[in-house]
Design an enzyme around this catalytic site. Structure first.
Site, PDB file in Angstrom:
ATOM      1  N   LYS A  88      38.177  33.081  46.417  1.00  0.00           N
ATOM      2  CA  LYS A  88      37.978  34.355  45.719  1.00  0.00           C
ATOM      3  C   LYS A  88      38.642  35.436  46.558  1.00  0.00           C
ATOM      4  CE  LYS A  88      34.036  37.428  44.923  1.00  0.00           C
ATOM      5  NZ  LYS A  88      32.671  37.493  44.417  1.00  0.00           N
TER       6      LYS A  88
HETATM    7  C1  R5P Z   1      31.157  40.360  48.247  1.00  0.00           C
HETATM    8  O1  R5P Z   1      30.910  40.559  49.391  1.00  0.00           O
HETATM    9  C2  R5P Z   1      30.097  40.188  47.290  1.00  0.00           C
HETATM   10  O2  R5P Z   1      29.424  39.127  47.756  1.00  0.00           O
HETATM   11  C3  R5P Z   1      30.536  40.000  45.850  1.00  0.00           C
HETATM   12  O3  R5P Z   1      30.384  38.685  45.432  1.00  0.00           O
HETATM   13  C4  R5P Z   1      31.952  40.394  45.613  1.00  0.00           C
HETATM   14  O4  R5P Z   1      32.259  41.568  46.286  1.00  0.00           O
HETATM   15  C5  R5P Z   1      32.283  40.509  44.141  1.00  0.00           C
HETATM   16  O5  R5P Z   1      31.648  41.544  43.594  1.00  0.00           O
HETATM   17  P1  R5P Z   1      32.416  42.861  43.191  1.00  0.00           P
HETATM   18  O6  R5P Z   1      33.174  42.526  41.955  1.00  0.00           O
HETATM   19  O7  R5P Z   1      31.335  43.856  42.954  1.00  0.00           O
HETATM   20  O8  R5P Z   1      33.330  43.231  44.322  1.00  0.00           O
END
Ligand code: R5P
Length: 296
Positions: free
Chosen positions: A204
């Site tokens: 990711k």
């Molecule tokens: C990251 O540190 C968090 O654990 C989230 O999973 C990640 O940031 C994705 O969320 P967002 O789309 O709010 O950035």
């Protein structure tokens, strides 16, 4: 020794326009995995489109009750059936997500420091047996390339990959970026490739407007795009569109969905962009139309 800058252009070096072949399975780099691993991946990624819309709601593991996640029973439980997979902590899963939830779950498996401390100082924070007990379809861990505790976070990931391989549990590596670090294609190519080389089953990472296709092209396993901070809805839809057009196998978005003033409408619009290649302007119209209806 650091590599000298290549005189060739990024276009020549990464050939982003040529997708990697995926013999044996619909996800790139996954054709030689075991049945159980593939089956879990096929629960998270839709075999028809080859993509996923994951809903990331794990932020509380270091941020506490952040905006939009104050009451997960009220705000997130109604959204869960609309995503392809929920990315959450085991604490929220056990306490708040109904066990008759049919969506697959990817569990946050790292933790330690809060927002008050150095975030890269993480440890593995879950036993693989608990992930299996909870019927997880995957586990996720932060990797801090360039961070103060880079080596620790990389070794956390490799240990988790060893556990995952033992039990058929895919590991999603999340490329975490420190506050003062440059977020460009060169950095994310480095971070994503390190995660894949050291065994992550998918990665990711964040979208960058210049050269995102070189990040996906140089990463031999699927990439899902993290959403990042809340953007106006049309911008978030455009970012998701560009990410999948430039090789991402979907998204794992949080704030741009649960902080939207119409989260159900937003996730529906994101789904069209990700699974059906809907153009951002049309998806935005869909979002506005659904938002106008009660309960979106
Ligand atoms: C990251 O540190 C968090 O654990 C989230 O999973 C990640 O940031 C994705 O969320 P967002 O789309 O709010 O950035």
């Amino acid at each position: 020794m650091p590599e000298a800058e290549s005189p060739a252009s990024d276009e020549q070096r990464y050939q982003a326009e040529i997708p990697m072949q995926t013999p044996g399975f619909f996800l790139k780099g996954c054709g030689q995995l075991d049945w159980g691993m593939k089956n879990r991946l096929a629960r998270v990624f839709d075999p028809k489109s080859g993509r996923t819309v994951m809903l990331a709601v794990d932020h509380g593991y270091f941020q506490g009750p952040t905006t939009g996640l104050e009451r997960m029973d009220l705000n997130i439980v109604p959204l869960a059936p609309l995503c392809d997979a929920l990315f959450c902590t085991r604490g929220i899963l056990r306490s708040t997500i109904p066990a008759d939830n049919r969506q697959p779950v990817v569990l946050r498996a790292s933790g330690g420091p809060s927002i008050l401390k150095e975030l890269s100082n993480e440890e593995i924070a879950m036993d693989i047996e608990d992930a299996i007990r909870l019927n997880a379809a995957g586990i996720g861990i932060q990797v801090f390339i360039g961070g103060e505790f880079e080596t620790r976070s990389v070794h956390n990931m490799t240990k988790l990959v060893d556990m995952g391989n033992r039990y058929g549990m895919p590991v999603m590596a999340v490329t975490a970026v420190g506050k003062d670090m440059v977020r460009d294609a060169r950095y994310f190519r480095l971070a994503c490739r390190i995660c894949a080389e050291l065994g992550a089953h998918y990665v990711k990472t964040y979208f960058v407007p210049d050269g995102f296709g070189t990040i996906t092209a140089s990463c031999p396993v699927p990439i899902v795009m993290a959403g990042g901070k809340k953007l106006p809805e049309l911008e978030a839809l455009t970012m998701a569109y560009r990410a999948v057009q430039e090789g991402a196998s979907g998204v794992d978005m949080g704030r741009n969905i649960f902080q939207s003033d119409a989260p159900k409408a937003m996730i529906a619009a994101i789904r069209e962009v990700v699974h059906n290649n809907m153009k951002p302007a049309r998806a935005f119209d869909l979002y506005r139309g659904l938002k106008a209806k009660k309960g979106a």
